[in-house]
Structure formats: C-alpha cells, structure tokens
Design an enzyme around this catalytic site. Sequence first.
Site, short mmCIF file in Angstrom:
data_model
loop_
_atom_site.label_atom_id
_atom_site.label_comp_id
_atom_site.label_asym_id
_atom_site.label_seq_id
_atom_site.Cartn_x
_atom_site.Cartn_y
_atom_site.Cartn_z
N LYS A 42 0.84 -1.21 0.00
CA LYS A 42 0.00 0.00 0.00
C LYS A 42 0.87 1.25 0.00
O LYS A 42 0.60 2.21 -0.74
CB LYS A 42 -0.91 0.00 1.23
N ARG A 101 0.23 15.17 12.78
CA ARG A 101 1.03 14.76 11.62
C ARG A 101 1.26 15.96 10.72
O ARG A 101 0.53 16.19 9.75
CB ARG A 101 0.34 13.60 10.90
N ASP A 134 5.18 0.94 11.76
CA ASP A 134 3.95 0.30 11.28
C ASP A 134 3.82 -1.15 11.74
O ASP A 134 2.81 -1.80 11.48
CB ASP A 134 3.89 0.36 9.74
N ARG A 161 -8.37 -0.12 5.19
CA ARG A 161 -7.53 0.87 4.50
C ARG A 161 -6.25 0.24 3.96
O ARG A 161 -5.72 0.71 2.96
CB ARG A 161 -7.14 2.01 5.47
C1 UD1 Z 1 4.66 7.01 5.97
C2 UD1 Z 1 3.74 5.81 5.88
C3 UD1 Z 1 3.23 5.42 7.28
C4 UD1 Z 1 4.41 5.22 8.23
C5 UD1 Z 1 5.33 6.42 8.21
C6 UD1 Z 1 6.60 6.21 9.03
C7 UD1 Z 1 2.71 6.04 3.70
C8 UD1 Z 1 1.47 6.27 2.93
N1 UD1 Z 1 2.62 6.14 5.04
O1 UD1 Z 1 3.88 8.09 6.44
O2 UD1 Z 1 2.50 4.21 7.15
O3 UD1 Z 1 3.91 5.02 9.54
O4 UD1 Z 1 5.74 6.73 6.86
O5 UD1 Z 1 7.29 5.12 8.58
O6 UD1 Z 1 3.75 5.73 3.16
N2 UD1 Z 1 6.96 14.71 10.16
C9 UD1 Z 1 7.18 16.04 10.42
N3 UD1 Z 1 6.98 16.93 9.39
C10 UD1 Z 1 6.60 16.56 8.15
C11 UD1 Z 1 6.40 15.18 7.91
C12 UD1 Z 1 6.58 14.27 8.93
O7 UD1 Z 1 7.53 16.43 11.53
O8 UD1 Z 1 6.45 17.40 7.27
C13 UD1 Z 1 7.16 13.72 11.26
C14 UD1 Z 1 5.93 12.88 11.53
O9 UD1 Z 1 5.03 13.55 12.40
C15 UD1 Z 1 6.55 11.64 12.16
C16 UD1 Z 1 7.86 11.50 11.38
O10 UD1 Z 1 8.13 12.80 10.83
O11 UD1 Z 1 6.85 11.86 13.50
C17 UD1 Z 1 7.81 10.48 10.25
O12 UD1 Z 1 6.67 10.72 9.46
P1 UD1 Z 1 6.68 10.42 7.90
O13 UD1 Z 1 7.83 9.57 7.52
O14 UD1 Z 1 6.51 11.70 7.17
O15 UD1 Z 1 5.33 9.60 7.71
P2 UD1 Z 1 4.48 9.56 6.40
O16 UD1 Z 1 5.39 9.70 5.23
O17 UD1 Z 1 3.33 10.48 6.50
#
Ligand code: UD1
Length: 421
Positions: free
Chosen positions: A22, A121, A307, A399
């Site tokens: 996914k 997030r 995850d 999902r």
């Molecule tokens: C992706 C995955 C999700 C997984 C996560 C971490 C997808 C669709 N989802 O989510 O299943 O749990 O990676 O492996 O691929 N953060 C910030 N600022 C930002 C973006 C992120 O501070 O702009 C923080 C988040 O709050 C979190 C950390 O960075 O604490 C990691 O998040 P991130 O890797 O961005 O998660 P996703 O890419 O949204």
Amino acid sequence: MDKFIIEGGRKLEGEVTVSGSKNAALPIISSCLLAEGKSLLHNIPDVKDVQTMIKILNSMGVKTSFRKNTLEIDPSGINRFTAPYEFVSTMRGSVCLLGPLVSKYGKAVFSMPGGCVIGSRPIDLHIKGLRKLGADINQQDGNIVSSSGRLEGSTVFLGGNFGSSVLATANIMMAATLAKGETCIESAACEPEIVDLARMLKKMGAKIYGEGSHFIRIEGVRKLKGVEYGIIPDRIEACTYVLAAFLTRGNVGIRGVVPEHVFSFLDVLGDAGISMDIKNDTVWTRSAPGWKAVDITTLPFPGFPTDLQAQTMTFLAMADGVSVITEKVFPERFIHVGELNRLGASISLDGARAIIKGVDRLSGARVMASDLRASAALVLAGLVAEGRTEVSRIYHLDRGYERFEGKLRNLGAVIERVNEK
Ligand code: UD1
C-alpha cells in the site's frame, strides 16, 4: 460499519500470499500524474486507501481503470488540481499528490491533513522542500494553495525532529524530476517504498541517483512518459502474517517476502528465540512453544518500523518476561494499549515507552480498532485469545490489508465480518 467476530485458539496452517505494498502504491499512483501518457501498474492492492486515491484522481478528471490488481491511469484529461477535504481527511497519504501537481501543472489546492489518532502529523517538511524548489505556497481557508512556474533544482534538507520523512522524500523526489537543473535531497528517507518509487520514475525517464541512501540526487528532465510497472510486496502485511503464525503456534508459509525489507523485524524474532526458514521469497514459520521478551525501538528504515509496533506488541504481550517498546517515529501511537489490556495483556505506558509484562493467556472480549495497524494488532490478539473477540470499527483495517479475513480463514482462522447495527 463492519466488525470482526473471532473465535480464538485455532492454529494457523497453510500458505498465504502477500499483496502489493500500500505504501509503495500510493506515491507510485501519484507519480503517474507526471507522465505525458497512460501508465499501467501491476500488483496494486485492492484496499480502501487505493480506492480513495482513485476517487481523488477521478475528481480531478484523471481516467482510471482498476481490475484484478492492475490499475491503468491516464492523466491527459486532468482539469482540476484540488484534493478535497472529504478524501484527504480520511487518508493522509494523499499528500503525495502535492509534489506531482505542483511540479507538472504548477498549481495545487490541497486540504491541510490535520491530526489523526497516531498523533499530530505535520507536513512542514513537504512545504519547506517544495518552497526550496521555488513553489509559492500559502495557507488559505484550511487549504494549502500552491502556484509556480517550472520548479528549479536546489539542495533540500528533509530531516525532522523524528528523522527523515517518507512521503516528504517522495514528494520532493517526484517534484524534482521535472524541475530545471539538479536537486539534492539530504537526510532522505531510505524506505524500500522510496526505492520502488525511484525505480518507477527512472522507468518513466527520470534521472535519479542514490535512492535507498540518505542522499538522493535528481537531474531534472523536460518530460516523463507513461510506463508499465509492478510494485513490491507489502512488508508490513507480510510480517503481520508471520506474527499471526507464531502467536497461534502454527506452521505457515508466507509468500512474497523480500528478506532485505524486513531484516530488523527478523532480527527481533531471532532475539525472541524464534526460528524460521527463509527460501527465496517465502518465510516458513515453525511452531514455537514460547518466546522471550525483547526490547524494541521504532526508527526510520532500516530500523524497526513503526507500522509493525502495534502487531509486535501483541506478540510480546505473550512473551516470557518484560519487554519495552520505545516509539521514536510517532511517540503518541499507543491507543491500542488499552484495548490489548482489555483482552488480558499487561501493558503500561511511560511517555513514548510501553512496558509489556508477558502473560500466559489472553481472553476474548469486545474491543475497538483505532487506526490501521492497531486494528491488525487486535485481530492478532483475537486469534490467540481464548473464546470470542469482537473487533469493531474495522474500516481502519480495510484501509491497508487486502482480504484480511479471507486470507486468515484460508489458514484456518475462525473469523467473520458482520455488519454492526
Ligand atoms: C509514511 C507511511 C506510514 C508510516 C510512516 C513512518 C505512507 C502512505 N505512510 O507516512 O504508514 O507510519 O511513513 O514510517 O507511506 N513529520 C514532520 N513533518 C513533516 C512530515 C513528517 O515532523 O512534514 C514527522 C511525523 O510527524 C513523524 C515523522 O516525521 O513523527 C515520520 O513521518 P513520515 O515519515 O513523514 O510519515 P508519512 O510519510 O506520512
């Protein structure tokens, strides 16, 4: 709303095939917007998040056809550049449309994703990266509004307080493929899903170097073409079945596992004293009488994946001894703890740490799913608990797990989906 009713205590036996990833599918579907022509994607899991992504694309005028895990995407008719709130609010992963929209079409109106049950997030890293490439991004009425001419390559640092961001890396990498000149992403995410996206983009004609490391370099090109591509298997789904097999003391073959995608997980199972056979792409579990407690810290890849934190907590809830799980990616991701305790687990929280005292048995009860991976953790607990477990709100699970109950039933689980009045 549907719920699962599970009669616990059945040993799982047989073989199960893992679906497509996914988390690879969502950005790869988005990347098709960058192409001049149609793309054909294989091994796309038929899960709710993919269906939502398709709805968003259709609302923009993008033509799609999805049959038997093959998705055709024709972006040529795109005439709207807005991702509506009703979709974005149910699926934060849709944020990966932002990079392609801004880069190829020069405009995007995107509802701010907001928080979710696994914590706040933010998307500051996505915005920072796109601004660095020259996009003009503002916030208006709960939306991010972006407009720009052709983006220009730059050096972008994507490390945040919780490590690299997976989807921010995906967004900036996609945006940079059509930017003028060279982009360097420092502190890039190394997840296998990012490598898969880079492979897709390269097939489309992008020039990308260093994917899978913390430093990715992209040389912008003028155009990308539509291609045919098959995505990687879902490493989180694979490990969920491995845990289901061990929890029920079963002997199961899990097909479609890429061992290098799951080394940290296999290492934890090794520390727990569990053994299994891995041949080609199949993991064969061997019924184990018990396992030892293990301490785990979730980290970006190649560390232990957040995850899998909830599902592994169910496993450790029945270990011999006390385990500690420290959550370093989403420090608030512990809503499942209370529900697991309702089933007889003994878990306490201390900030971003869960202390898990292993118990001999779990017993069935009514519990409520709160997010995608927490739902899987509760189903795993239900499979091993004595008696009947009801897991409500399983739309979270739909999902990200394709035919979850069907695959479990094929392995001998007694699990039924019923409509909750
Ligand atoms: C992706 C995955 C999700 C997984 C996560 C971490 C997808 C669709 N989802 O989510 O299943 O749990 O990676 O492996 O691929 N953060 C910030 N600022 C930002 C973006 C992120 O501070 O702009 C923080 C988040 O709050 C979190 C950390 O960075 O604490 C990691 O998040 P991130 O890797 O961005 O998660 P996703 O890419 O949204």
